[in-house]
Design a protein around this motif. Structure first.
Motif, PDB file in Angstrom:
ATOM      1  N   MET A   1       6.809 -22.345  32.624  1.00 43.53           N
ATOM      2  CA  MET A   1       7.356 -21.002  31.801  1.00 43.53           C
ATOM      3  C   MET A   1       7.166 -19.853  32.523  1.00 43.53           C
ATOM      4  O   MET A   1       6.165 -19.717  33.152  1.00 43.53           O
ATOM      5  N   ASN A   2       8.123 -18.998  32.653  1.00 45.08           N
ATOM      6  CA  ASN A   2       8.087 -17.758  33.053  1.00 45.08           C
ATOM      7  C   ASN A   2       7.626 -16.565  32.078  1.00 45.08           C
ATOM      8  O   ASN A   2       7.474 -16.823  30.925  1.00 45.08           O
ATOM      9  N   TYR A   3       7.061 -15.535  32.669  1.00 46.33           N
ATOM     10  CA  TYR A   3       6.856 -14.211  31.779  1.00 46.33           C
ATOM     11  C   TYR A   3       7.690 -13.997  30.490  1.00 46.33           C
ATOM     12  O   TYR A   3       7.470 -13.570  29.527  1.00 46.33           O
ATOM     13  N   ALA A   4       9.342 -13.705  30.848  1.00 47.30           N
ATOM     14  CA  ALA A   4      10.356 -13.554  29.956  1.00 47.30           C
ATOM     15  C   ALA A   4      10.012 -14.556  28.891  1.00 47.30           C
ATOM     16  O   ALA A   4      10.447 -14.184  27.885  1.00 47.30           O
ATOM     17  N   GLU A   5       9.991 -15.791  29.142  1.00 46.69           N
ATOM     18  CA  GLU A   5       9.841 -16.873  28.153  1.00 46.69           C
ATOM     19  C   GLU A   5       8.750 -16.770  27.232  1.00 46.69           C
ATOM     20  O   GLU A   5       8.778 -16.888  26.004  1.00 46.69           O
ATOM     21  N   TYR A  65       1.462  -8.925  32.097  1.00 51.22           N
ATOM     22  CA  TYR A  65       2.429  -8.830  33.404  1.00 51.22           C
ATOM     23  C   TYR A  65       1.919  -8.735  34.624  1.00 51.22           C
ATOM     24  O   TYR A  65       2.076  -9.496  35.511  1.00 51.22           O
ATOM     25  N   TRP A  68       0.179 -11.966  35.495  1.00 48.16           N
ATOM     26  CA  TRP A  68       0.966 -13.493  35.075  1.00 48.16           C
ATOM     27  C   TRP A  68       0.640 -14.314  36.258  1.00 48.16           C
ATOM     28  O   TRP A  68       0.510 -15.535  35.853  1.00 48.16           O
ATOM     29  N   GLU A  69       0.757 -14.162  37.585  1.00 49.54           N
ATOM     30  CA  GLU A  69       0.701 -15.342  38.538  1.00 49.54           C
ATOM     31  C   GLU A  69      -0.601 -15.988  38.587  1.00 49.54           C
ATOM     32  O   GLU A  69      -0.714 -17.017  39.103  1.00 49.54           O
ATOM     33  N   GLU A  72      -3.070 -19.365  33.944  1.00 54.40           N
ATOM     34  CA  GLU A  72      -2.640 -20.854  33.665  1.00 54.40           C
ATOM     35  C   GLU A  72      -2.501 -21.119  32.176  1.00 54.40           C
ATOM     36  O   GLU A  72      -3.497 -20.876  31.558  1.00 54.40           O
TER      37      GLU A  72
END
Length: 73
Positions: A1-5, A65, A68-69, A72
């Motif tokens: 999943m990415n941040y926008a999702e 944000y 985010w990286e 988990e």
């Protein structure tokens, strides 16, 4: 999943558990609003909207944000 999702899915009403630096956090909601909660001591930040949660919510002084990286899910 990415941040926008993540942002989109929280906006749809989904709740999420995640880990940052081996600590558990929750994004949750009810009729009153949205919450960002740290598991170990139940420290909770509350917000009226998802936009406010992602704009104003802080973990170690940083937005979701910004870290985010390192999160988990």
């Amino acid at each position: 999943m990415n941040y926008a999702e993540l942002v989109q899915r929280v906006g749809w009403g989904e709740e999420f558990q995640f880990y940052y630096k081996d600590e558990e956090y929750w994004i949750s909601l009810n009729k009153e609003g949205y919450y960002l909660t740290r598991g170990k001591d139940s420290y909770t930040q509350s917000f009226a909207t998802t936009e406010e949660l992602f704009r104003e919510g802080r973990i170690d002084g940083k937005s979701i944000y910004d870290i985010w990286e390192l999160i988990e899910i």
